[in-house]
Scaffold this active site. Structure first.
Site, PDB file in Angstrom:
ATOM      1  CE  LYS A  45      -1.985  -0.802   3.903  1.00 19.95           C
ATOM      2  NZ  LYS A  45      -1.389  -2.250   4.307  1.00 19.95           N
ATOM      3  NE  ARG A 120      -4.264  -1.574   9.815  1.00 23.97           N
ATOM      4  CZ  ARG A 120      -2.775  -0.922   9.368  1.00 23.97           C
ATOM      5  NH1 ARG A 120      -2.900   0.195   8.705  1.00 23.97           N
ATOM      6  NH2 ARG A 120      -1.926  -1.348  10.028  1.00 23.97           N
ATOM      7  NE  ARG A 159       7.442  -3.047   5.841  1.00 25.11           N
ATOM      8  CZ  ARG A 159       5.824  -2.512   5.468  1.00 25.11           C
ATOM      9  NH1 ARG A 159       5.455  -2.532   4.524  1.00 25.11           N
ATOM     10  NH2 ARG A 159       5.245  -2.562   6.867  1.00 25.11           N
ATOM     11  NE  ARG A 194       6.671  -0.688  10.738  1.00 29.77           N
ATOM     12  CZ  ARG A 194       5.705  -0.925   9.766  1.00 29.77           C
ATOM     13  NH1 ARG A 194       5.580  -0.115   8.654  1.00 29.77           N
ATOM     14  NH2 ARG A 194       4.608  -1.372  10.438  1.00 29.77           N
ATOM     15  NE  ARG A 205       2.241  -4.965  11.207  1.00 26.35           N
ATOM     16  CZ  ARG A 205       3.572  -4.940  10.488  1.00 26.35           C
ATOM     17  NH1 ARG A 205       4.779  -5.351  10.986  1.00 26.35           N
ATOM     18  NH2 ARG A 205       3.667  -4.169   9.435  1.00 26.35           N
TER      19      ARG A 205
HETATM   20  P1  ADP Z   1       1.318  -2.198   8.203  1.00 30.55           P
HETATM   21  O1  ADP Z   1       0.269  -1.784   6.938  1.00 30.55           O
HETATM   22  O2  ADP Z   1       2.681  -2.599   7.381  1.00 30.55           O
HETATM   23  O3  ADP Z   1       0.929  -2.973   9.211  1.00 30.55           O
HETATM   24  P2  ADP Z   1       1.321   0.454   9.236  1.00 30.55           P
HETATM   25  O4  ADP Z   1       2.097   1.382   8.941  1.00 30.55           O
HETATM   26  O5  ADP Z   1      -0.107   0.933   8.517  1.00 30.55           O
HETATM   27  O6  ADP Z   1       1.731  -0.916   8.898  1.00 30.55           O
HETATM   28  O7  ADP Z   1       0.823   0.519  10.780  1.00 30.55           O
HETATM   29  C1  ADP Z   1       1.471   0.290  11.584  1.00 30.55           C
HETATM   30  C2  ADP Z   1       0.926   0.118  12.860  1.00 30.55           C
HETATM   31  O8  ADP Z   1       0.029   1.341  13.293  1.00 30.55           O
HETATM   32  C3  ADP Z   1      -0.465  -1.015  13.092  1.00 30.55           C
HETATM   33  O9  ADP Z   1       0.184  -2.298  13.347  1.00 30.55           O
HETATM   34  C4  ADP Z   1      -1.111  -0.371  14.025  1.00 30.55           C
HETATM   35  O10 ADP Z   1      -0.814  -0.626  15.376  1.00 30.55           O
HETATM   36  C5  ADP Z   1      -1.096   1.093  13.847  1.00 30.55           C
HETATM   37  N1  ADP Z   1      -2.010   1.618  12.819  1.00 30.55           N
HETATM   38  C6  ADP Z   1      -1.871   2.053  11.631  1.00 30.55           C
HETATM   39  N2  ADP Z   1      -2.990   2.365  11.164  1.00 30.55           N
HETATM   40  C7  ADP Z   1      -4.119   2.249  11.855  1.00 30.55           C
HETATM   41  C8  ADP Z   1      -5.562   2.399  11.999  1.00 30.55           C
HETATM   42  N3  ADP Z   1      -6.065   2.701  10.979  1.00 30.55           N
HETATM   43  N4  ADP Z   1      -6.228   1.866  12.941  1.00 30.55           N
HETATM   44  C9  ADP Z   1      -5.593   1.398  13.988  1.00 30.55           C
HETATM   45  N5  ADP Z   1      -4.277   1.275  14.305  1.00 30.55           N
HETATM   46  C10 ADP Z   1      -3.601   1.820  13.208  1.00 30.55           C
END
Ligand code: ADP
Length: 247
Positions: A45, A120, A159, A194, A205
């Site tokens: 994404k 999400r 990554r 990360r 996750r």
């Molecule tokens: P990825 O898509 O690789 O899991 P992100 O960078 O989108 O990573 O998100 C990292 C973390 O940030 C998630 O595991 C969660 O803890 C938090 N997060 C990000 N976006 C949201 C969201 N829309 N709702 C709840 N938690 C979120």
């Protein structure tokens, strides 16, 4: 570089206007991209969003980047979010909606936006629908980037991310390493793994994605807004989006 890229991008989405003197100018597409990018962690994404912003100057809004920036800056939001993020759990919907309600009203969103990692959960998608109606914003589509689980697992363990909260460029030790090991090509900051990219947090996750986020595919299908692209290359995903926008 950027104005040139914008010009060519404008041309891509524009209808040529023919002038008597033989000049052709391109009228920029007024209706700028407003997309939701859906997909498991590691589906690409962020990469797709970054490439799309290069096309027409729309902005990438990544809740993950915003939250990581807040954690590094030690803000109240960062303090509240950190423990959830380190475990690979979702941050509570209220915190996320608070961020997004403000972010979507910032002036740069008028250039179009790509929502990366938001919504999400079903409650976030429902709250977003209400918020967009209130702001008079109509989305073009939700793009579901569908990538096999083995590819995702491999990508997430390899990554690496730029540690500078303003940059957060993404690398991969196998397929796209920085030119100088451990140093970001774009801003020179250290490139790191990360904290939520340990094996345990990754598997958590992915489970969270399946339980809480995958149901959004059905949600946007019912809304008549979904396209699914099964592709592992960002170019193929972008081509599918461009085709759909042009249709
Ligand atoms: P990825 O898509 O690789 O899991 P992100 O960078 O989108 O990573 O998100 C990292 C973390 O940030 C998630 O595991 C969660 O803890 C938090 N997060 C990000 N976006 C949201 C969201 N829309 N709702 C709840 N938690 C979120």
């Amino acid at each position: 570089m950027r104005p040139f890229l914008r010009m060519t991008a404008g041309a891509r989405f524009a209808a040529p206007l023919f002038y008597p003197a033989g000049f052709i100018i391109f009228k920029e597409r007024k209706n700028l991209m407003k997309l939701i990018l859906l997909g498991a962690p590691g589906a690409g994404k962020g990469t797709v969003a970054k490439q799309l912003t290069q096309l027409d100057g729309s902005v990438q809004i990544s809740t993950g980047d915003i939250l990581r920036g807040a954690v590094q800056a030690g803000t109240e939001l960062g303090k509240q979010a950190k423990a959830y993020m380190d475990r690979g759990d979702l941050v509570p919907d209220e915190l996320i909606m608070g961020i997004m309600e403000k972010r979507l009203q910032e002036p740069d969103c008028k250039k179009g936006f790509l929502l990366d990692g938001f919504p999400r959960t079903i409650p976030q998608a429902e709250a977003l629908k209400v918020l967009l109606a209130k702001l008079g914003i109509k989305l073009d589509m939700a793009v579901n980037i569908d990538v096999p689980r083995e590819v995702i697992l491999d990508r997430l363990t390899t990554r690496r991310t730029c540690s500078n909260p303003k940059c957060q460029a993404i690398y991969n030790v196998k397929s796209m390493p920085p030119k100088q090991e451990g140093i970001c090509d774009k801003c020179g900051s250290p490139v790191v793994q990360r904290e939520d990219e340990t094996e345990a947090a990754i598997s958590h996750r992915l489970d969270t994605y399946n339980k809480k986020t995958a149901p959004l595919i059905g949600f946007y299908e019912k809304e008549g807004m979904l396209i699914t692209v099964s592709a592992t290359s960002s170019e193929a995903v972008i081509d599918a989006i461009k085709k759909k926008l042009a249709a």
